[in-house]
Design an enzyme around this catalytic site. Sequence first.
Site, PDB file in Angstrom:
ATOM      1  N   ASP A  79      -6.201   3.850  13.083  1.00 31.53           N
ATOM      2  CA  ASP A  79      -4.871   4.303  12.711  1.00 31.53           C
ATOM      3  C   ASP A  79      -4.871   5.703  12.173  1.00 31.53           C
ATOM      4  OD1 ASP A  79      -3.306   2.329  14.060  1.00 31.53           O
ATOM      5  OD2 ASP A  79      -3.302   1.211  12.299  1.00 31.53           O
ATOM      6  N   ARG A  86       1.723   4.758  16.333  1.00 31.49           N
ATOM      7  CA  ARG A  86       1.420   5.996  15.583  1.00 31.49           C
ATOM      8  C   ARG A  86       1.913   7.225  15.834  1.00 31.49           C
ATOM      9  NH1 ARG A  86       0.813   0.993  13.862  1.00 31.49           N
ATOM     10  NH2 ARG A  86      -0.257   0.839  11.918  1.00 31.49           N
ATOM     11  N   ASP A 107       0.845  -1.346   0.080  1.00 31.40           N
ATOM     12  CA  ASP A 107      -0.108   0.031  -0.080  1.00 31.40           C
ATOM     13  C   ASP A 107       0.834   1.316   0.009  1.00 31.40           C
ATOM     14  OD1 ASP A 107      -2.353  -1.578  -0.009  1.00 31.40           O
ATOM     15  OD2 ASP A 107      -2.501  -1.305   2.112  1.00 31.40           O
ATOM     16  N   SER A 154      -3.548  -9.849   7.873  1.00 26.71           N
ATOM     17  CA  SER A 154      -2.644  -8.534   7.736  1.00 26.71           C
ATOM     18  C   SER A 154      -2.226  -8.160   9.032  1.00 26.71           C
ATOM     19  CB  SER A 154      -3.755  -7.285   7.575  1.00 26.71           C
ATOM     20  OG  SER A 154      -3.431  -6.135   8.311  1.00 26.71           O
TER      21      SER A 154
HETATM   22  N1  ARG Z   1      -7.126  -2.765  16.382  1.00 27.15           N
HETATM   23  C1  ARG Z   1      -6.030  -2.430  16.720  1.00 27.15           C
HETATM   24  C2  ARG Z   1      -5.573  -0.904  17.011  1.00 27.15           C
HETATM   25  O1  ARG Z   1      -6.822  -0.301  16.634  1.00 27.15           O
HETATM   26  C3  ARG Z   1      -4.908  -2.660  15.871  1.00 27.15           C
HETATM   27  C4  ARG Z   1      -4.568  -2.067  14.696  1.00 27.15           C
HETATM   28  C5  ARG Z   1      -3.757  -2.519  13.622  1.00 27.15           C
HETATM   29  N2  ARG Z   1      -3.464  -1.731  12.568  1.00 27.15           N
HETATM   30  C6  ARG Z   1      -3.343  -2.283  11.350  1.00 27.15           C
HETATM   31  N3  ARG Z   1      -3.042  -1.243  10.370  1.00 27.15           N
HETATM   32  N4  ARG Z   1      -3.467  -3.304  10.941  1.00 27.15           N
HETATM   33  O2  ARG Z   1      -4.937  -0.555  18.115  1.00 27.15           O
END
Ligand code: ARG
Length: 402
Positions: free
Chosen positions: A124, A95, A15, A175
């Site tokens: 995110d 992040r 991506d 993922s």
């Molecule tokens: N649900 C989790 C969170 O919001 C994991 C997110 C993982 N991010 C990803 N882009 N796969 O913290």
Amino acid sequence: MTRQKIVLAYSGGLDTSILVRILSDDYGYDVIACHADVGEAKDKEYLAMRARKAGAIACEVVDAQDEFARDFCFPALQANALYQGVYPLSAALSRPLIARHLVAAARKHGATAVAHGATGKGNDQVRFDLAVKGLAPDLKIVAPQRERNISRDAALEYAKQHGIEVPATKKSPFSIDENLWGRSIEGGVLEDPDTEPPEEAFAWTKASKEAPDAPAYLTIGFEQGLPVSLDGKKVPPAQLITQVGKVAGDNGVGRIDLMEDRVVGIKSRETYECPASVALIAAHQDLERFTTLRQSLQTKAFLDQKYTELVYDGFWYSPLRHAIDAFNTEHAKTITGQVTLRFHKGSMRVVRRSSENGVYNHGLATYGTGDKFDHRAAEGFITLLGLSLHEFSRLHGGEEAP
Ligand code: ARG
């Protein structure tokens, strides 16, 4: 007209690789790729080479493991941060760190904008956007994936057409997002909440039946609330997290299955393995109970929850988060000592703790000989504690059944 510059959060995956070209061709920016390594162990030179081949004018790769451990994981540990009671915020903590490096790269290169590849459905995007707002309100934020919702197939096709090299990872049905504090696994069969995660989803934790028959013990030493040693040996932050994770994971500890509430209102099934963070939080919480008082613990439990939600929701760079951190630093002054954890076939327990600041007094607590507690003092204490209840009860005749 000269082109403006943009700094892209570049993971090196499919991506963000195509985003380099899209930001350049469609959005008209000169693109600087920026990768902060928070513990995924990628080949940095290969990463930078691919970013340039995809069209980036520069690539910044920063080794951010120690920074991540010290400035993000440890403050979350102080707050015993477990979202909805179980998730140690591994993805949520990385992040704001990545955003900090995006902003630094933007300043270095004179960029006017930053970009990320997060979708419009997840947390995110919220965390990247809010972190950039909190750090550098003048920078523009561009999120092409949120605008275009590019499918995986379309992304592959785009990469092929534009000769963009896609990392040669073996095809995973999931993922993955991973760093020192934990690993999140999403997609495929995991999207059915009624299906048990298959073994192949896990990489850091053994199934309990594969774990050793003998229990493993680990003693974690803390100084003012921060973990500093393992079995008596000083270990620096990132390494300490890795080593705790290895012991816990090898013994089948750290798997999490959560029906999670995302910031955007979606309920999703999330699967994690977070062996290091769950073990460190359990140890920290035990030593905290041992060395601080009930009033503080009660107030802090409320603040811990608030902190956890702030971080999950993306408000890392916010006045309240800083204020709670200041409270936690003060509160942690007495949290020095050792806690021993026992890991065995998927279970984890605190089995011992010691501290020069332990508020525990054997003379007061014992039921055996050596009791120093003044039992008669309890009588007057209860008389006053129950005074108003006694008066009320006398007035109304008590609750005794008629
Ligand atoms: N649900 C989790 C969170 O919001 C994991 C997110 C993982 N991010 C990803 N882009 N796969 O913290």
